[in-house]
Design a protein around this motif. Sequence first.
Motif, PDB file in Angstrom:
ATOM      1  N   GLY A  73       0.785  -1.218   0.000  1.00  0.00           N
ATOM      2  CA  GLY A  73       0.000   0.000   0.000  1.00  0.00           C
ATOM      3  C   GLY A  73       0.821   1.273   0.000  1.00  0.00           C
ATOM      4  N   ALA A  74       1.996   1.250   0.632  1.00  0.00           N
ATOM      5  CA  ALA A  74       2.833   2.446   0.645  1.00  0.00           C
ATOM      6  C   ALA A  74       3.305   2.794  -0.761  1.00  0.00           C
ATOM      7  CB  ALA A  74       4.021   2.226   1.575  1.00  0.00           C
ATOM      8  N   ALA A  75       3.687   1.763  -1.545  1.00  0.00           N
ATOM      9  CA  ALA A  75       4.119   2.001  -2.926  1.00  0.00           C
ATOM     10  C   ALA A  75       2.952   2.478  -3.784  1.00  0.00           C
ATOM     11  CB  ALA A  75       4.717   0.726  -3.508  1.00  0.00           C
ATOM     12  N   VAL A  76       1.797   1.877  -3.588  1.00  0.00           N
ATOM     13  CA  VAL A  76       0.612   2.279  -4.355  1.00  0.00           C
ATOM     14  C   VAL A  76       0.234   3.720  -4.030  1.00  0.00           C
ATOM     15  CG1 VAL A  76      -1.836   1.816  -4.756  1.00  0.00           C
ATOM     16  CG2 VAL A  76      -0.234  -0.093  -4.508  1.00  0.00           C
ATOM     17  N   LEU A 128      -2.164   1.372   8.814  1.00  0.00           N
ATOM     18  CA  LEU A 128      -3.180   2.400   8.999  1.00  0.00           C
ATOM     19  C   LEU A 128      -2.950   3.616   8.111  1.00  0.00           C
ATOM     20  CD1 LEU A 128      -3.661   2.300  12.883  1.00  0.00           C
ATOM     21  CD2 LEU A 128      -5.378   1.716  11.153  1.00  0.00           C
ATOM     22  N   SER A 129      -1.705   4.078   8.035  1.00  0.00           N
ATOM     23  CA  SER A 129      -1.422   5.289   7.264  1.00  0.00           C
ATOM     24  C   SER A 129      -1.709   5.102   5.773  1.00  0.00           C
ATOM     25  CB  SER A 129       0.038   5.709   7.472  1.00  0.00           C
ATOM     26  OG  SER A 129       0.355   6.850   6.689  1.00  0.00           O
ATOM     27  N   SER A 130      -1.184   4.018   5.194  1.00  0.00           N
ATOM     28  CA  SER A 130      -1.408   3.800   3.761  1.00  0.00           C
ATOM     29  C   SER A 130      -2.879   3.524   3.478  1.00  0.00           C
ATOM     30  CB  SER A 130      -0.534   2.642   3.256  1.00  0.00           C
ATOM     31  OG  SER A 130      -0.818   1.441   3.937  1.00  0.00           O
ATOM     32  N   ALA A 131      -3.575   2.862   4.409  1.00  0.00           N
ATOM     33  CA  ALA A 131      -5.005   2.616   4.230  1.00  0.00           C
ATOM     34  C   ALA A 131      -5.784   3.928   4.206  1.00  0.00           C
ATOM     35  CB  ALA A 131      -5.522   1.712   5.343  1.00  0.00           C
ATOM     36  N   GLY A 140      -3.961  -5.119   8.670  1.00  0.00           N
ATOM     37  CA  GLY A 140      -3.246  -5.654   9.832  1.00  0.00           C
ATOM     38  C   GLY A 140      -1.848  -6.094   9.489  1.00  0.00           C
ATOM     39  N   ASN A 141      -1.162  -5.306   8.642  1.00  0.00           N
ATOM     40  CA  ASN A 141       0.168  -5.685   8.163  1.00  0.00           C
ATOM     41  C   ASN A 141       1.245  -4.669   8.520  1.00  0.00           C
ATOM     42  OD1 ASN A 141      -1.680  -7.300   6.073  1.00  0.00           O
ATOM     43  ND2 ASN A 141       0.354  -8.204   6.064  1.00  0.00           N
ATOM     44  N   ALA A 142       1.048  -3.917   9.591  1.00  0.00           N
ATOM     45  CA  ALA A 142       2.055  -2.939   9.989  1.00  0.00           C
ATOM     46  C   ALA A 142       3.243  -3.619  10.651  1.00  0.00           C
ATOM     47  CB  ALA A 142       1.443  -1.914  10.952  1.00  0.00           C
ATOM     48  N   THR A 143       4.421  -3.139  10.307  1.00  0.00           N
ATOM     49  CA  THR A 143       5.648  -3.575  10.977  1.00  0.00           C
ATOM     50  C   THR A 143       6.469  -2.344  11.313  1.00  0.00           C
ATOM     51  OG1 THR A 143       7.584  -5.029  10.793  1.00  0.00           O
ATOM     52  CG2 THR A 143       6.937  -3.842   8.820  1.00  0.00           C
ATOM     53  N   ARG A 144       7.335  -2.437  12.323  1.00  0.00           N
ATOM     54  CA  ARG A 144       8.165  -1.288  12.680  1.00  0.00           C
ATOM     55  C   ARG A 144       9.326  -1.721  13.551  1.00  0.00           C
ATOM     56  NH1 ARG A 144       5.774   2.525  17.433  1.00  0.00           N
ATOM     57  NH2 ARG A 144       7.944   3.207  17.293  1.00  0.00           N
ATOM     58  N   VAL A 161      12.276   0.260  16.414  1.00  0.00           N
ATOM     59  CA  VAL A 161      12.152   1.219  17.503  1.00  0.00           C
ATOM     60  C   VAL A 161      12.377   2.653  17.047  1.00  0.00           C
ATOM     61  CG1 VAL A 161      12.821  -0.473  19.251  1.00  0.00           C
ATOM     62  CG2 VAL A 161      14.584   0.944  18.158  1.00  0.00           C
ATOM     63  N   SER A 162      12.965   2.863  15.874  1.00  0.00           N
ATOM     64  CA  SER A 162      13.341   4.219  15.485  1.00  0.00           C
ATOM     65  C   SER A 162      12.561   4.778  14.308  1.00  0.00           C
ATOM     66  CB  SER A 162      14.840   4.267  15.151  1.00  0.00           C
ATOM     67  OG  SER A 162      15.149   3.361  14.105  1.00  0.00           O
ATOM     68  N   GLY A 163      11.536   4.076  13.844  1.00  0.00           N
ATOM     69  CA  GLY A 163      10.782   4.559  12.700  1.00  0.00           C
ATOM     70  C   GLY A 163       9.304   4.273  12.848  1.00  0.00           C
ATOM     71  N   PRO A 164       8.479   4.932  12.023  1.00  0.00           N
ATOM     72  CA  PRO A 164       7.034   4.709  12.084  1.00  0.00           C
ATOM     73  C   PRO A 164       6.656   3.387  11.453  1.00  0.00           C
ATOM     74  CG  PRO A 164       7.555   6.179  10.276  1.00  0.00           C
ATOM     75  CD  PRO A 164       8.856   5.927  11.002  1.00  0.00           C
ATOM     76  N   PRO A 165       5.447   2.925  11.667  1.00  0.00           N
ATOM     77  CA  PRO A 165       5.004   1.690  11.034  1.00  0.00           C
ATOM     78  C   PRO A 165       4.987   1.810   9.515  1.00  0.00           C
ATOM     79  CG  PRO A 165       3.546   2.301  12.843  1.00  0.00           C
ATOM     80  CD  PRO A 165       4.431   3.468  12.596  1.00  0.00           C
ATOM     81  N   SER A 166       5.122   0.670   8.858  1.00  0.00           N
ATOM     82  CA  SER A 166       4.987   0.592   7.404  1.00  0.00           C
ATOM     83  C   SER A 166       4.419  -0.779   7.072  1.00  0.00           C
ATOM     84  CB  SER A 166       6.331   0.803   6.708  1.00  0.00           C
ATOM     85  OG  SER A 166       7.256  -0.198   7.096  1.00  0.00           O
ATOM     86  N   PRO A 167       3.735  -0.919   5.932  1.00  0.00           N
ATOM     87  CA  PRO A 167       3.121  -2.210   5.607  1.00  0.00           C
ATOM     88  C   PRO A 167       4.144  -3.237   5.145  1.00  0.00           C
ATOM     89  CG  PRO A 167       2.630  -0.595   3.900  1.00  0.00           C
ATOM     90  CD  PRO A 167       3.355   0.129   4.982  1.00  0.00           C
ATOM     91  N   SER A 168       3.941  -4.477   5.575  1.00  0.00           N
ATOM     92  CA  SER A 168       4.818  -5.572   5.176  1.00  0.00           C
ATOM     93  C   SER A 168       4.006  -6.864   5.219  1.00  0.00           C
ATOM     94  CB  SER A 168       6.026  -5.669   6.110  1.00  0.00           C
ATOM     95  OG  SER A 168       6.919  -6.665   5.690  1.00  0.00           O
ATOM     96  N   ASN A 169       4.555  -7.895   4.567  1.00  0.00           N
ATOM     97  CA  ASN A 169       3.840  -9.178   4.524  1.00  0.00           C
ATOM     98  C   ASN A 169       4.402 -10.164   5.524  1.00  0.00           C
ATOM     99  OD1 ASN A 169       3.687  -8.206   1.350  1.00  0.00           O
ATOM    100  ND2 ASN A 169       1.821  -9.186   2.108  1.00  0.00           N
ATOM    101  N   TRP A 170       3.548 -11.106   5.929  1.00  0.00           N
ATOM    102  CA  TRP A 170       3.940 -12.164   6.845  1.00  0.00           C
ATOM    103  C   TRP A 170       4.191 -13.449   6.054  1.00  0.00           C
ATOM    104  CZ3 TRP A 170       4.692  -8.472   9.810  1.00  0.00           C
ATOM    105  CH2 TRP A 170       3.713  -7.559  10.219  1.00  0.00           C
TER     106      TRP A 170
END
Length: 448
Positions: A256-259, A321-324, A333-337, A339-348
């Motif tokens: 979603g971030a790339a889109v 949440l942000s990209s959505a 429900g695909n946020a990952t992060r 300790v030093s950056g905001p969440p971003s979407p990633s796959n499991w």
Amino acid sequence: MTRTPEEISRQLLDAARTAGAEAADAIVIDGSSVSVEVRGGALEHAERSEGTDLGLRVFLGKRQAIVSSSDKRPETLKVMAERAVAMASEAPEDPFTGLAERDQIAQDWDIQALELFDPTSEPSAEALMHDALRAEAAALAVSGVSQVSDAAASYGTHRVHLAMTNGFSGGYKRSSRSTSCVAISGEGTGMERDYDGDSRTFQSDLRSPDEIGRIAGERAVEQVGAQKPATGSFPVLFDERISSSLIGHLLAASNGAAVARGASWLADSLGQQVLPEHLSLIEDPHRPRISGSRPFDAEGLPTRRRAIVENGILTGWTLDLSSARKLDMASTGNATRGVSGPPSPSNWNLSLTQGDQSRADLLRDMGTGLLVTSMIGSTINPNTGDYSRGASGFWVENGEITYPVNECTIAGNLRDMLKRILPANDARPYLSRVVPSLLIEGMTLAGN
């Protein structure tokens, strides 16, 4: 007194509120690891590390700031919170930032069912060295292996806890155990190398060091005498060892971030065919004993099984949440992060539908072409999907492997390539990405 990650995260939130934050989340990760490397039958390197990392994100309206530290003393938590609030007051507004609503957060989960942690005793450094030495010896026992550049074994554990002012609080612990070996064949300019390795959550699931070393040695010997292949249009079979990279490009384009930033060659493909109609790509974050499993994401939302591609059709984006919010959709429900950056979407964890043919069957049917076992470099145009990568592997004629090849380039367009993939049935079910060998007809091959 030793404080748990949960206690530290709660103290970070308290400090943030006291400093004036309107909302906040805190992530605490602590863990330990030990790794051993051997060479020439002796210890080459040993390392043990332990530490705790903290991350605090605070919000003032639609402004946010993040600070991190490895110091968990109470006075440091206070300084972190004050600094984060001061930074947030100067930050630009982001209309898409913010915590999840209370009715979105995960409520109940069965962490035991995921089996993320091996309860057996931590292996000693001596035991790890013994495994590394066994892998090295097994590789050296293969005729044609001239040396082993690296044989290693490691063990690690970590605990993570996430807490937020919206009421979410949850954590879990993981363990990991791995063995690897890199063997070299030939001499001088004719040297070739290859590897094998295994990494598991449970020690009892790990493949034996003898097998890992032997396979690394056999693979290195098979590469002796490598040459450049012909140039032209040929079928290419991506070996199971590297085939998941192709699916990785699809995942990157459906992120979603790339889109949202307009950098995806799949941007206009939602609801359209992106794989052959009999193939599906399933994400399942609840597989036991798998490294990508987790009960909730980095924003406290429940994770769930979903079909990213169903019967060849792209069903949705991978969203935090942000990209959505940017795309006027709901988080998957695909946020990952960290300790030093905001969440971003990633796959499991992911699995691609397997075929009904073996890799040998696909080799036989492809006639003349390239079996790719290793790739280097990458030139991918994120907007068009144009694909070009350096590759090595084996030349196939009349369905039989004839000689090893290297220093060649394979090229095509991902949009077209992925619609033509033909899967084998050889995927390893214990990997986080379960993808079999994949055959693609008519790729451009540049060699001699």
